[in-house]
Design a protein around this motif. Structure first.
Motif, PDB file in Angstrom:
ATOM      1  N   VAL A 192       0.843  -1.196   0.000  1.00  0.00           N
ATOM      2  CA  VAL A 192       0.000   0.000   0.000  1.00  0.00           C
ATOM      3  C   VAL A 192       0.878   1.246   0.000  1.00  0.00           C
ATOM      4  CG1 VAL A 192      -1.799   1.301   1.208  1.00  0.00           C
ATOM      5  CG2 VAL A 192      -1.826  -1.218   1.251  1.00  0.00           C
ATOM      6  N   PHE A 193       0.620   2.147  -0.957  1.00  0.00           N
ATOM      7  CA  PHE A 193       1.309   3.435  -1.038  1.00  0.00           C
ATOM      8  C   PHE A 193       0.255   4.522  -0.824  1.00  0.00           C
ATOM      9  CE2 PHE A 193       3.684   0.372  -3.474  1.00  0.00           C
ATOM     10  CZ  PHE A 193       5.003   0.610  -3.121  1.00  0.00           C
ATOM     11  N   ASN A 194       0.244   5.083   0.365  1.00  0.00           N
ATOM     12  CA  ASN A 194      -0.755   6.073   0.764  1.00  0.00           C
ATOM     13  C   ASN A 194      -0.137   7.458   0.665  1.00  0.00           C
ATOM     14  OD1 ASN A 194      -2.724   7.631   1.925  1.00  0.00           O
ATOM     15  ND2 ASN A 194      -2.723   6.588   3.910  1.00  0.00           N
ATOM     16  N   LEU A 195      -0.545   8.234  -0.341  1.00  0.00           N
ATOM     17  CA  LEU A 195       0.102   9.512  -0.610  1.00  0.00           C
ATOM     18  C   LEU A 195      -0.191  10.576   0.431  1.00  0.00           C
ATOM     19  CD1 LEU A 195       0.671   8.048  -3.263  1.00  0.00           C
ATOM     20  CD2 LEU A 195       0.167  10.173  -4.472  1.00  0.00           C
ATOM     21  N   GLU A 196      -1.236  10.410   1.241  1.00  0.00           N
ATOM     22  CA  GLU A 196      -1.548  11.414   2.248  1.00  0.00           C
ATOM     23  C   GLU A 196      -0.515  11.430   3.381  1.00  0.00           C
ATOM     24  OE1 GLU A 196      -5.070  11.008   4.567  1.00  0.00           O
ATOM     25  OE2 GLU A 196      -4.724   8.897   5.040  1.00  0.00           O
ATOM     26  N   GLU A 197       0.356  10.443   3.431  1.00  0.00           N
ATOM     27  CA  GLU A 197       1.356  10.380   4.494  1.00  0.00           C
ATOM     28  C   GLU A 197       2.382  11.499   4.389  1.00  0.00           C
ATOM     29  OE1 GLU A 197       2.818   6.408   4.253  1.00  0.00           O
ATOM     30  OE2 GLU A 197       1.050   5.531   5.226  1.00  0.00           O
ATOM     31  N   LYS A 198       2.466  12.140   3.200  1.00  0.00           N
ATOM     32  CA  LYS A 198       3.322  13.314   3.015  1.00  0.00           C
ATOM     33  C   LYS A 198       2.484  14.434   2.428  1.00  0.00           C
ATOM     34  CE  LYS A 198       7.739  10.914   2.368  1.00  0.00           C
ATOM     35  NZ  LYS A 198       8.916  10.737   1.478  1.00  0.00           N
ATOM     36  N   ASN A 199       2.540  15.614   3.025  1.00  0.00           N
ATOM     37  CA  ASN A 199       1.767  16.750   2.519  1.00  0.00           C
ATOM     38  C   ASN A 199       2.245  17.169   1.137  1.00  0.00           C
ATOM     39  OD1 ASN A 199       0.023  17.080   4.717  1.00  0.00           O
ATOM     40  ND2 ASN A 199       1.541  18.279   5.852  1.00  0.00           N
ATOM     41  N   SER A 200       1.283  17.474   0.262  1.00  0.00           N
ATOM     42  CA  SER A 200       1.591  17.949  -1.085  1.00  0.00           C
ATOM     43  C   SER A 200       0.375  18.691  -1.619  1.00  0.00           C
ATOM     44  CB  SER A 200       1.938  16.772  -2.015  1.00  0.00           C
ATOM     45  OG  SER A 200       0.766  16.035  -2.338  1.00  0.00           O
ATOM     46  N   ILE A 201       0.464  19.188  -2.825  1.00  0.00           N
ATOM     47  CA  ILE A 201      -0.662  19.888  -3.459  1.00  0.00           C
ATOM     48  C   ILE A 201      -1.850  18.946  -3.638  1.00  0.00           C
ATOM     49  CG2 ILE A 201       0.066  19.388  -5.821  1.00  0.00           C
ATOM     50  CD1 ILE A 201      -1.514  22.668  -4.482  1.00  0.00           C
ATOM     51  N   LEU A 202      -1.618  17.656  -3.560  1.00  0.00           N
ATOM     52  CA  LEU A 202      -2.710  16.683  -3.617  1.00  0.00           C
ATOM     53  C   LEU A 202      -3.779  16.988  -2.575  1.00  0.00           C
ATOM     54  CD1 LEU A 202      -3.870  13.955  -4.679  1.00  0.00           C
ATOM     55  CD2 LEU A 202      -2.421  12.810  -2.994  1.00  0.00           C
ATOM     56  N   ASN A 203      -3.370  17.504  -1.409  1.00  0.00           N
ATOM     57  CA  ASN A 203      -4.331  17.818  -0.339  1.00  0.00           C
ATOM     58  C   ASN A 203      -5.436  18.753  -0.822  1.00  0.00           C
ATOM     59  OD1 ASN A 203      -2.458  16.404   1.119  1.00  0.00           O
ATOM     60  ND2 ASN A 203      -1.994  18.026   2.588  1.00  0.00           N
ATOM     61  N   LYS A 204      -5.088  19.713  -1.671  1.00  0.00           N
ATOM     62  CA  LYS A 204      -6.066  20.684  -2.185  1.00  0.00           C
ATOM     63  C   LYS A 204      -7.155  19.982  -2.984  1.00  0.00           C
ATOM     64  CE  LYS A 204      -6.316  24.255  -5.804  1.00  0.00           C
ATOM     65  NZ  LYS A 204      -7.425  25.057  -5.271  1.00  0.00           N
ATOM     66  N   PHE A 205      -6.750  19.053  -3.838  1.00  0.00           N
ATOM     67  CA  PHE A 205      -7.722  18.378  -4.686  1.00  0.00           C
ATOM     68  C   PHE A 205      -8.607  17.426  -3.880  1.00  0.00           C
ATOM     69  CE2 PHE A 205      -3.937  18.838  -7.693  1.00  0.00           C
ATOM     70  CZ  PHE A 205      -4.294  20.141  -8.013  1.00  0.00           C
ATOM     71  N   ILE A 206      -8.015  16.789  -2.867  1.00  0.00           N
ATOM     72  CA  ILE A 206      -8.800  15.929  -1.979  1.00  0.00           C
ATOM     73  C   ILE A 206      -9.825  16.764  -1.215  1.00  0.00           C
ATOM     74  CG2 ILE A 206      -8.702  14.485   0.091  1.00  0.00           C
ATOM     75  CD1 ILE A 206      -7.806  13.033  -2.366  1.00  0.00           C
ATOM     76  N   ALA A 207      -9.397  17.912  -0.702  1.00  0.00           N
ATOM     77  CA  ALA A 207     -10.316  18.786   0.032  1.00  0.00           C
ATOM     78  C   ALA A 207     -11.479  19.224  -0.840  1.00  0.00           C
ATOM     79  CB  ALA A 207      -9.563  20.000   0.566  1.00  0.00           C
ATOM     80  N   GLU A 208     -11.198  19.542  -2.093  1.00  0.00           N
ATOM     81  CA  GLU A 208     -12.247  20.045  -2.979  1.00  0.00           C
ATOM     82  C   GLU A 208     -13.239  18.960  -3.379  1.00  0.00           C
ATOM     83  OE1 GLU A 208     -10.628  22.250  -6.251  1.00  0.00           O
ATOM     84  OE2 GLU A 208      -9.894  23.869  -4.948  1.00  0.00           O
ATOM     85  N   VAL A 209     -12.784  17.730  -3.604  1.00  0.00           N
ATOM     86  CA  VAL A 209     -13.745  16.687  -3.967  1.00  0.00           C
ATOM     87  C   VAL A 209     -14.605  16.271  -2.772  1.00  0.00           C
ATOM     88  CG1 VAL A 209     -12.393  15.776  -5.892  1.00  0.00           C
ATOM     89  CG2 VAL A 209     -12.102  14.765  -3.620  1.00  0.00           C
ATOM     90  N   ARG A 210     -14.118  16.506  -1.564  1.00  0.00           N
ATOM     91  CA  ARG A 210     -14.907  16.201  -0.370  1.00  0.00           C
ATOM     92  C   ARG A 210     -15.922  17.309  -0.053  1.00  0.00           C
ATOM     93  NH1 ARG A 210     -12.880  12.028   3.100  1.00  0.00           N
ATOM     94  NH2 ARG A 210     -10.624  11.710   3.136  1.00  0.00           N
TER      95      ARG A 210
END
Length: 218
Positions: A3-21
Motif C-alpha cells: 500500500v502506497f498512501n500519498l496522504e502520508e506526506k503533505n503535497s498539493i494533492l491535499n487541495k484536490f482531496i479537500a475540494e472533492v470532499r
C-alpha cells in the motif's frame, strides 16, 4: 499487497482531496471531474517511479541526449462509470497505454446487503503486461476483488497496480487478505470507517453520481 498512501506526506494533492470532499464545491460537476482527473495524474506520476525504464537516444537540433524512457506495455482498466475521470488522469501521463473498461455495481437485496455484479468487459490481452486498475472509491474492496477475478480471462499480467482516490481501512484490509502479495495499491487518502450501507465515512458521497448525475437504482 503493498500500500502506497500519498496522504502520508503533505503535497498539493491535499487541495484536490479537500475540494472533492467539500459539499459546497460538489455541485460543480466539471470541477469535481477535473479534480478526480488531477488526482489520477498525481497517482500515476508516483506509480511511474516504480516502473521499468530503458536508456534511449534522443536527437535534438544541437546534438544527442541520453534519457531513460518507459519500457513496459501498460493497460489501464477503469471500473465504469465512476472510474472514467480517474482513467483520463492516468491516460494523460501514460498516453501510449492500451485501455480496458469493465462494469461493476452494487445489486442490493436489502438496504444494507448487496453483491457486486460485473456485466461488461472490453479489454485487450493482459498477458505479460502491466495492469493499472482504477476505481476512485475503495469501500468494502469487493469491486476490486470481483473485477480482478473477471480480468483473469484476459491473461496474466506481469505486474498489477490498483489506483484509488479514497479508501476505507476495512476495504484495504480485505484486499490485503484476498489479493496476491505482488499487487500494489496507490491511494490518495484513507478514511477509518464504513457506515451500515458500506459507504466510506467521511468519504465524499457517490463518485459516479457526482461526476455524471444520479442514476436509477436496480
Amino acid at each position: 499487497m503493498q500500500v502506497f498512501n500519498l496522504e502520508e506526506k503533505n503535497s498539493i494533492l491535499n487541495k484536490f482531496i479537500a475540494e472533492v470532499r467539500d459539499v459546497k464545491m460538489q455541485s460543480d460537476k466539471m470541477r469535481f471531474r477535473r479534480n478526480i482527473e488531477r488526482i489520477g495524474e498525481i497517482l500515476g506520476y508516483e506509480l511511474s517511479k516504480t516502473l521499468i525504464y530503458k536508456e534511449t537516444s534522443v536527437i535534438s537540433p544541437l546534438g544527442v541526449s541520453k534519457i531513460s524512457l518507459l519500457d513496459e506495455e501498460l493497460v489501464i482498466c477503469s471500473i465504469l462509470r465512476a472510474g472514467l475521470p480517474l482513467h483520463n488522469g492516468l491516460l494523460n501521463y501514460f498516453d501510449n497505454a492500451e485501455n480496458s473498461f469493465i462494469s461493476a455495481y452494487r445489486h442490493h437485496s436489502s438496504k444494507t446487503e448487496f453483491e457486486i455484479k460485473v456485466e461488461y468487459l472490453a479489454s485487450p490481452s493482459l498477458e505479460g503486461k502491466t495492469l493499472i486498475l482504477a476505481d476512485p472509491m475503495l469501500a468494502t474492496g469487493l469491486s476490486f476483488i470481483n473485477v480482478f477475478n473477471a480480468l483473469k480471462a484476459m491473461g496474466t499480467p506481469k505486474n498489477i497496480h490498483l489506483v484509488s482516490v479514497i479508501g476505507s481501512k476495512q476495504g484495504i484490509e480485505t484486499l490485503q487478505k484476498e489479493l496476491p502479495d505482488h499487487v500494489k495499491l496507490w491511494i490518495a487518502t484513507v478514511d477509518n470507517d464504513l457506515d451500515e450501507h458500506g459507504y466510506i465515512v467521511p468519504g465524499l458521497g457517490d463518485a459516479g453520481d457526482l461526476c455524471f448525475g444520479t442514476k436509477l437504482q436496480h
